[in-house]
Design a protein around this motif. Structure first.
Motif, PDB file in Angstrom:
ATOM      1  N   LEU A 180       0.833  -1.192   0.000  1.00 24.57           N
ATOM      2  CA  LEU A 180       0.000   0.000   0.000  1.00 24.57           C
ATOM      3  C   LEU A 180       0.874   1.251   0.000  1.00 24.57           C
ATOM      4  O   LEU A 180       2.042   1.208   0.379  1.00 24.57           O
ATOM      5  CB  LEU A 180      -0.899   0.019   1.241  1.00 24.57           C
ATOM      6  CG  LEU A 180      -1.864  -1.155   1.407  1.00 24.57           C
ATOM      7  CD1 LEU A 180      -2.635  -1.003   2.703  1.00 24.57           C
ATOM      8  CD2 LEU A 180      -2.824  -1.246   0.226  1.00 24.57           C
ATOM      9  N   PRO A 181       0.297   2.373  -0.408  1.00 23.82           N
ATOM     10  CA  PRO A 181       1.043   3.627  -0.319  1.00 23.82           C
ATOM     11  C   PRO A 181       1.455   3.910   1.118  1.00 23.82           C
ATOM     12  O   PRO A 181       0.838   3.417   2.065  1.00 23.82           O
ATOM     13  CB  PRO A 181       0.041   4.670  -0.833  1.00 23.82           C
ATOM     14  CG  PRO A 181      -0.943   3.892  -1.652  1.00 23.82           C
ATOM     15  CD  PRO A 181      -1.036   2.552  -1.027  1.00 23.82           C
ATOM     16  N   PRO A 196      -5.741  -3.251  -2.982  1.00 23.11           N
ATOM     17  CA  PRO A 196      -5.379  -2.603  -4.252  1.00 23.11           C
ATOM     18  C   PRO A 196      -6.206  -3.118  -5.440  1.00 23.11           C
ATOM     19  O   PRO A 196      -6.606  -2.336  -6.295  1.00 23.11           O
ATOM     20  CB  PRO A 196      -3.897  -2.960  -4.407  1.00 23.11           C
ATOM     21  CG  PRO A 196      -3.402  -3.128  -3.008  1.00 23.11           C
ATOM     22  CD  PRO A 196      -4.544  -3.789  -2.293  1.00 23.11           C
ATOM     23  N   ARG A 238      -5.691   2.860   7.489  1.00 25.78           N
ATOM     24  CA  ARG A 238      -4.761   2.663   6.379  1.00 25.78           C
ATOM     25  C   ARG A 238      -5.532   2.511   5.066  1.00 25.78           C
ATOM     26  O   ARG A 238      -5.133   3.052   4.025  1.00 25.78           O
ATOM     27  CB  ARG A 238      -3.935   1.405   6.657  1.00 25.78           C
ATOM     28  CG  ARG A 238      -2.733   1.234   5.746  1.00 25.78           C
ATOM     29  CD  ARG A 238      -1.573   2.105   6.216  1.00 25.78           C
ATOM     30  NE  ARG A 238      -0.509   2.127   5.223  1.00 25.78           N
ATOM     31  CZ  ARG A 238       0.394   1.158   5.083  1.00 25.78           C
ATOM     32  NH1 ARG A 238       0.362   0.107   5.884  1.00 25.78           N
ATOM     33  NH2 ARG A 238       1.326   1.270   4.154  1.00 25.78           N
ATOM     34  N   GLN A 251      -6.780   5.922   3.977  1.00 24.00           N
ATOM     35  CA  GLN A 251      -5.677   6.717   3.431  1.00 24.00           C
ATOM     36  C   GLN A 251      -5.336   6.273   2.018  1.00 24.00           C
ATOM     37  O   GLN A 251      -5.076   7.096   1.132  1.00 24.00           O
ATOM     38  CB  GLN A 251      -4.449   6.570   4.328  1.00 24.00           C
ATOM     39  CG  GLN A 251      -4.602   7.233   5.692  1.00 24.00           C
ATOM     40  CD  GLN A 251      -3.438   6.891   6.605  1.00 24.00           C
ATOM     41  OE1 GLN A 251      -2.710   5.941   6.378  1.00 24.00           O
ATOM     42  NE2 GLN A 251      -3.273   7.671   7.659  1.00 24.00           N
ATOM     43  N   CYS A 252      -5.336   4.965   1.814  1.00 19.82           N
ATOM     44  CA  CYS A 252      -5.014   4.424   0.491  1.00 19.82           C
ATOM     45  C   CYS A 252      -6.005   4.932  -0.550  1.00 19.82           C
ATOM     46  O   CYS A 252      -5.610   5.390  -1.634  1.00 19.82           O
ATOM     47  CB  CYS A 252      -5.017   2.899   0.544  1.00 19.82           C
ATOM     48  SG  CYS A 252      -4.716   2.099  -1.041  1.00 19.82           S
ATOM     49  N   GLN A 301      -5.483   8.623  -1.341  1.00 14.88           N
ATOM     50  CA  GLN A 301      -4.307   8.859  -2.164  1.00 14.88           C
ATOM     51  C   GLN A 301      -4.525   8.426  -3.608  1.00 14.88           C
ATOM     52  O   GLN A 301      -3.875   8.946  -4.522  1.00 14.88           O
ATOM     53  CB  GLN A 301      -3.098   8.141  -1.556  1.00 14.88           C
ATOM     54  CG  GLN A 301      -2.648   8.760  -0.229  1.00 14.88           C
ATOM     55  CD  GLN A 301      -1.496   8.009   0.420  1.00 14.88           C
ATOM     56  OE1 GLN A 301      -0.564   7.619  -0.272  1.00 14.88           O
ATOM     57  NE2 GLN A 301      -1.562   7.810   1.716  1.00 14.88           N
TER      58      GLN A 301
END
Length: 511
Positions: free
Chosen positions: A401-402, A461, A487, A490-491, A494
């Motif tokens: 993940l980013p 993803p 998380r 946030q992914c 982004q």
């Protein structure tokens, strides 16, 4: 999302209903200061004296001191301070005082930390040394025989909090009597109360701290036994409460609650026999073996408390097991200090010579001596569910993940606000980002009347691509603690999907 099965009693226990009632009675009816001479104070004093008398009987305190404290840490501090003040007095007089502070390698961290602190503050200049244990977690008596003659103070446990290993106190006492008659001896007895027979005055134990919340009493109350004639220096001075041994107005509601537990222990009807507790442990161990055939137990059954199991499962990290059990509503703890990214090996298991990989993956399962058959049966059913979940859904590698970014507080949903949010966003999708084995152990299909979309974080993803191409809808991510859901949010942010939210605190605060 499921009924809780609490199997972390060595960390803290649920509070006995009779203890809650006793605490409430103390707050409502016996609120007087026990140091006051009027009738309200006398009623409070009578309750305090009755609990102390019961504790003295149960502990076999004899003519020794027994004072109420805030818990084991205060008791340990008081014992260490008392011993080192006596050492310093002998040093100032030029008398032999010992040169070593000896403690078991598997002691609770409160012991070596207290030793180091008071040794530094008092300037006694003694060396600290850890007494090794053998592969079964018991103190090396051969090494104790070599080290004890130099010791001013020896600190051991009655039973270990991580493994449940029971110390050979009789063997330790024999060695000290033979080669170190002047050494003082503290025994951390926190895990012993209600599980081991105690007759302290018949031993040469100088100090024994106890903590109420390990045995169905609330946090913030404990006891300290001091053998008659053992050096004593008060840690807390002031109004002279506890016969001048521990100043500060007593925690009367806590003492009352502890008294209710001690009454139940003395009565014996609610506490299981040793035979029953051993049968319960064997039943849990059998369920674990069936669920995880590769399991290895990290404690010797023959020399451990019947209320404690410590184990590792090759191929499964401690965090994976914690998440799995938690999803099934089974509350256990890790035998090591774990985080999502890294697990530090348990110093207790390392001291026993276990490999770091096994010591890092350890899980502790513990129950109280009032547990019943129905409770154990339910726990075994949940354990079986966990095993089936792992067999059907093996853990997957973490997703790429980013990099994590600061969480946007405006996109967090408090558990208390979730219903209102969903009412205002009927098109929102609840997304469970726990791993597939956790979701299978939980087996929840609906929450807040909504269907749940299961998207493990490791598969996020791939699923995010479909969300980005489809009709935008609010996504509410949730997990066990709120870390992975944050998380996931946030992914998505982004990646350009801004209508993503997460449940702050996770299911732990929502249930």
């Amino acid at each position: 999302m499921t009924t809780e099965i609490y199997l972390d009693a060595n960390a803290t226990s649920p509070t006995l209903p009779a203890a809650i009632a006793a605490a409430e009675d103390a707050l409502r009816e016996r609120f007087g200061n026990p140091s006051s001479s009027h009738c309200s104070g006398l009623k409070a004093r009578a309750m305090l004296d009755a609990v102390r008398a019961r504790a003295r009987r149960l502990l076999g305190a004899g003519a020794g001191r027994l004072m109420f404290t805030s818990g084991a840490t205060e008791g340990i501090q008081t014992a260490v301070l008392s011993a080192l003040c006596a050492v310093r007095e002998r040093q100032l007089k030029g008398e032999p005082a010992g040169e070593l502070l000896l403690y078991g390698a598997t002691e609770h961290k409160a012991v070596p930390e207290s030793l180091a602190h008071w040794n530094r503050v008092l300037g006694t200049g003694l060396a600290l040394d850890a007494l090794p244990v053998d592969g079964a977690g018991r103190h090396r008596l051969d090494l104790l025989r070599k080290l004890a003659p130099r010791a001013a103070l020896v600190c051991t446990m009655a039973a270990n909090n991580e493994t449940g290993v029971i110390s050979d106190l009789a063997g330790i006492e024999a060695v000290l009597a033979d080669c170190a008659p002047d050494a003082l001896w503290m025994v951390d007895s926190v895990q012993a109360l209600g599980k081991l027979r105690l007759d302290l005055a018949s031993t040469r134990i100088d100090y024994a701290p106890f903590s109420g919340h390990k045995l169905y009493a609330p946090k913030g109350v404990g006891m300290l036994y001091v053998r008659k004639g053992a050096p004593f220096t008060t840690l807390m001075v002031g109004g002279g409460q506890e016969a001048g041994q521990r100043s500060g107005t007593e925690n009367m509601s806590g003492v009352a609650a502890l008294g209710a537990v001690l009454e139940a222990l003395e009565d014996g009807a609610a506490f299981r026999s040793a035979e029953e507790l051993h049968a319960f442990r064997d039943q849990l161990a059998g369920a674990l073996r069936d669920a995880f055939p590769a399991i290895v137990f990290n404690m010797p059954f023959a020399h451990s408390l019947p209320t404690t199991l410590n184990f590792s499962v090759p191929g499964l990290a401690a965090k994976e097991l914690l998440d799995l059990f938690d999803a099934a509503g089974v509350r256990v703890s890790s035998g090591s200090a774990c985080s999502a990214a890294k697990a530090a090996p348990s110093y207790v298991l390392e001291a026993m010579g276990l490999p770091a990989e096994r010591a890092s993956a350890a899980i502790r399962m513990s129950f109280g001596p009032m547990a019943g058959q129905d409770f154990i049966d339910s726990a075994c059913e949940r354990i079986a569910r966990c095993g089936a979940a792992v067999r059907a859904h093996a853990p997957r590698p973490a997703a790429d993940l980013p990099a994590a970014a600061p969480v946007d507080a405006e996109r967090e949903i408090a558990p208390s606000a979730l219903s209102a949010f969903l009412d205002g966003h009927p098109e929102a999708i609840l997304v469970d980002v726990r791993e597939a084995y956790e979701q299978a152990a939980c087996a929840a299909q609906l929450w807040h009347g909504r269907a749940i979309e299961s998207v493990p974080l490791s598969a996020l993803p791939q699923r995010a691509a479909a969300w980005l191409q489809g009709e935008p809808r609010p996504l509410v991510f949730f997990c066990r603690s709120g870390n992975r859901s944050a998380r996931a949010m946030q992914c998505l942010h982004q990646l350009g999907y801004h209508d993503a939210w997460h449940l702050a605190g996770g299911l732990a605060l929502a249930n």
